[in-house]
Design a protein around this motif. Structure first.
Motif, mmCIF file in Angstrom:
data_model
loop_
_atom_site.group_PDB
_atom_site.id
_atom_site.type_symbol
_atom_site.label_atom_id
_atom_site.label_comp_id
_atom_site.label_asym_id
_atom_site.label_seq_id
_atom_site.Cartn_x
_atom_site.Cartn_y
_atom_site.Cartn_z
ATOM 1 N N PHE A 1 -39.120 -41.905 54.037
ATOM 2 C CA PHE A 1 -39.283 -42.080 55.272
ATOM 3 C C PHE A 1 -40.732 -41.484 55.946
ATOM 4 N N GLY A 2 -41.660 -41.515 54.844
ATOM 5 C CA GLY A 2 -42.822 -41.341 55.102
ATOM 6 C C GLY A 2 -43.443 -39.927 55.160
ATOM 7 N N ALA A 3 -42.715 -39.010 54.661
ATOM 8 C CA ALA A 3 -42.805 -37.428 54.760
ATOM 9 C C ALA A 3 -42.381 -36.479 53.701
ATOM 10 N N PRO A 4 -43.290 -36.761 52.687
ATOM 11 C CA PRO A 4 -43.006 -36.089 51.350
ATOM 12 C C PRO A 4 -43.141 -34.584 51.464
ATOM 13 N N LEU A 5 -42.375 -33.863 50.797
ATOM 14 C CA LEU A 5 -42.552 -32.357 50.568
ATOM 15 C C LEU A 5 -44.198 -32.271 49.962
ATOM 16 N N GLN A 6 -44.736 -31.264 50.655
ATOM 17 C CA GLN A 6 -46.263 -30.820 50.301
ATOM 18 C C GLN A 6 -45.930 -29.899 49.430
ATOM 19 N N GLY A 7 -46.495 -29.926 48.027
ATOM 20 C CA GLY A 7 -46.393 -29.007 46.947
ATOM 21 C C GLY A 7 -45.142 -29.162 46.012
ATOM 22 N N ALA A 8 -44.399 -30.087 46.425
ATOM 23 C CA ALA A 8 -43.212 -30.393 45.580
ATOM 24 C C ALA A 8 -43.417 -30.438 44.119
ATOM 25 N N TYR A 9 -44.458 -31.480 43.871
ATOM 26 C CA TYR A 9 -44.774 -31.444 42.448
ATOM 27 C C TYR A 9 -45.365 -30.011 41.694
ATOM 28 N N GLU A 10 -46.338 -29.425 42.500
ATOM 29 C CA GLU A 10 -46.718 -28.277 41.737
ATOM 30 C C GLU A 10 -45.707 -27.221 41.585
#
Length: 179
Positions: free
Chosen positions: A39-48
């Motif tokens: 939906f164009g709103a990924p979680l910021q910092g999820a990968y880290e």
């Protein structure tokens, strides 16, 4: 000796529970991030957060309980012959060698963790995660494993709660398991 075994068992169970919570959290974060990207709103910092914290927690905090229950991959090629040695000598020897190797790993990982904590290192990016906190989990898991290995050197054949029977997954004489 029983108090030490109970203490190590409690530490192993607690670290295993933390690893399980980390695995479930990782699943939820990755799923929420994937859904957010749709939906164009990924979680910021999820990968880290997943890579620097949760993966380390899952890998190293599950290690002691996995060893204690026999859940790790094992090569049992020489085990029938080595089991004939008196006094659990083979198991004590393997535990002693493993103790030395993991002791060395604990020394270096603990030193690195203390250095990173002193430097207060953080990640780069939108969310600056305190990276130094992720270095704590490796020495913690290894320290608990070292306690179990030390107990194995002293009492190699001590029964463990939750441990799988060594003959439970072995094939019968025909070479076919479970028939």
């Amino acid at each position: 000796m029983r108090h030490a075994e109970r203490f190590v068992d409690v530490l192993e169970r607690a670290s295993d529970i933390l690893a399980a919570v980390g695995l479930c959290t990782m699943m939820l974060i990755i799923s929420a991030d994937a859904l957010g990207r749709l939906f164009g709103a990924p979680l910021q910092g999820a990968y880290e957060f997943t890579a620097y914290y949760l993966m380390v927690i899952v890998a190293f905090l599950a290690l002691p309980r996995s060893y204690a229950t026999g859940g790790q991959v094992r090569l049992e090629l020489l085990e029938p012959w080595l089991a004939r040695l008196p006094g659990g000598l083979a198991r004590r020897g393997v535990a002693l060698l493993s103790l030395a190797a993991f002791g060395l790993l604990l020394w270096f990982s603990g030193d690195e963790a203390l250095r990173r904590i002193a430097d207060r290192e953080t990640t780069f990016g939108v969310v600056q995660w305190p990276l130094y906190l992720s270095y704590v989990w490796m020495p913690a898991g290894i320290a608990i494993l070292i306690l179990r290995l030390a107990l194995d050197v002293v009492r190699p054949d001590a029964p463990r709660r939750g441990a799988a029977r060594p003959d439970a997954a072995r094939p019968d004489a025909a070479g076919v398991a479970g028939r």
